[in-house]
Design an enzyme around this catalytic site. Structure first.
Site, short mmCIF file in Angstrom:
data_model
loop_
_atom_site.label_atom_id
_atom_site.label_comp_id
_atom_site.label_asym_id
_atom_site.label_seq_id
_atom_site.Cartn_x
_atom_site.Cartn_y
_atom_site.Cartn_z
N PHE A 199 30.22 64.45 32.74
CA PHE A 199 31.20 63.38 32.51
C PHE A 199 31.32 63.03 31.04
CE2 PHE A 199 27.11 61.50 33.67
CZ PHE A 199 26.84 60.75 32.53
N ASP A 219 13.79 64.53 34.04
CA ASP A 219 14.59 65.73 33.77
C ASP A 219 14.04 66.43 32.52
OD1 ASP A 219 16.51 67.61 34.31
OD2 ASP A 219 18.18 66.44 33.51
N TYR A 225 21.14 62.56 15.64
CA TYR A 225 21.73 63.90 15.74
C TYR A 225 20.66 65.00 15.66
CZ TYR A 225 24.67 67.89 14.33
OH TYR A 225 25.29 69.10 14.24
#
Ligand code: ATP
Length: 329
Positions: free
Chosen positions: A50, A170, A124
């Site tokens: 998404f 995860d 980043y």
């Protein structure tokens, strides 16, 4: 990005988006909220179910680089992800507060929204994820010193989030991102479990693993059994990651998720001959079916027990974030 990406071209935002949400101009502290116009978008770096992630640079101030995860509101609703996106934001906010941040975890720099999108501005990672870095190494695997360094940084990240009563759920090489200085940070808190959120229902993706592509190899046996989630679930995945760092392969590998799950439940895996003995000892002590008996679980020595294991000999845990990474990228 390929035309067959999940997000239609006409839904993608641009840095010149001129939508101004009158309610979103100041935050609860009266500070002006950022908008996409505060950033120069440099390139698209990835896509999720998404979201699209862009590399960007601040237009003012220190002109720092950042990753902007642009989430599509309609897509979030369609996929039933509203609760998990808000949880991800809340957890990232907690883990980005000055007193609780860690260099080994992605930082949430800002959030803002417009009519169609939610934006997460993140620290980043110039070199992408650790799987991409591993694919460029000789034989597509890391040398022992390299694996030890990345495993140590991951362990620091996990003990940090577990200390805040979060379970990542995860953990995998794709979610370990490599910064410009070669150090790593754990990212993607989309499956995170907050152990203090009492009535939380486990994300259906975790309960029904058939719709959990790409991460079946890291799932712990207690999740397959629908037993309660504890930090030990991440410790299991940590063991799987160590194996993968040293071999370039998944320890639980098969033709289908069903067969992978069978292997996990029966602890069916093998070490290659050249697998280092101390790493083998560590992985064997982590890949234990009973969560409380896993090395690193609170009942089995906690974080210290792993940090003191022979595999990590030579790691200066307190100075890890200042250590020269073993690979020059
Ligand atoms: P899904 O939402 O379907 O689980 P995902 O978690 O991979 O997918 P995103 O978190 O949106 O989706 O990430 C998409 C891509 O962007 C990933 O390939 C990831 O490597 C990259 N990415 C995410 N965050 C950063 C970051 N802070 N720096 C650099 N790249 C990033």
């Amino acid at each position: 990005m390929a035309e067959d990406g999940l997000i239609p071209e006409n839904m993608r935002p641009t840095s010149s988006s001129n939508y101004v949400n009158p309610d979103a101009q100041v935050d609860e502290h009266g500070n002006r909220m950022k908008t996409m116009t505060d950033y120069e978008v440099l390139k698209e770096i990835g896509e999720g179910s998404f979201s699209v992630v862009y590399a960007a640079r601040e237009r003012a101030g220190q002109k720092r680089e950042a990753a902007i995860k642009t989430c599509f509101k309609k897509q979030i609703i369609k996929l039933g992800k509203v609760a998990s996106v808000f949880r991800e934001k809340r957890v990232l906010q907690t883990l980005s507060e000055a007193e609780s941040c860690s260099p080994f975890i992605v930082q949430l720099i800002a959030t803002f929204q417009d009519e169609n999108h939610l934006y997460f501005v993140l620290s980043y990672a110039k070199y992408g994820d650790l799987l991409q870095v591993q694919m460029k190494r000789p034989d597509r695997k890391f040398m022992k010193e390299e694996a030890k360094f990345y495993a140590a940084e991951l362990w620091m990240a996990l003990t940090h989030i577990h200390g805040h009563d979060f379970v990542h759920l995860d953990v995998k090489l794709e979610n370990i991102l490599v910064k410009s200085d070669g150090h790593t940070m754990l990212s993607d808190f989309g499956c995170v479990k907050d152990l203090n959120e009492k009535d939380e229902k486990l994300d259906p993706r975790i309960r029904h693993s058939a719709i959990m592509p790409g991460t079946a190899q890291y799932v712990s046996p207690e999740i397959l059994q629908r037993d309660p989630v504890t930090p030990s679930c991440d410790i299991w995945a940590f063991g799987v990651v160590i194996y993968q760092l040293l071999t370039g392969k998944h320890c639980f590998h098969d033709e289908s998720e069903y067969l992978i799950f069978k292997r996990i439940q029966k602890l069916l895996y093998k070490f290659p001959d050249e697998f280092p003995e101390d790493a083998k000892d560590l992985v064997e002590k982590i890949l234990v079916l009973q969560p409380t008996e896993r090395l690193g679980a609170v009942e089995s020595g906690g974080g210290e027990a792993v940090a003191k294991h022979a595999f990590f000999e030579g790691i200066e845990w307190d100075k890890l974030h200042e250590t020269q990474p073993p690979i020059t990228l």
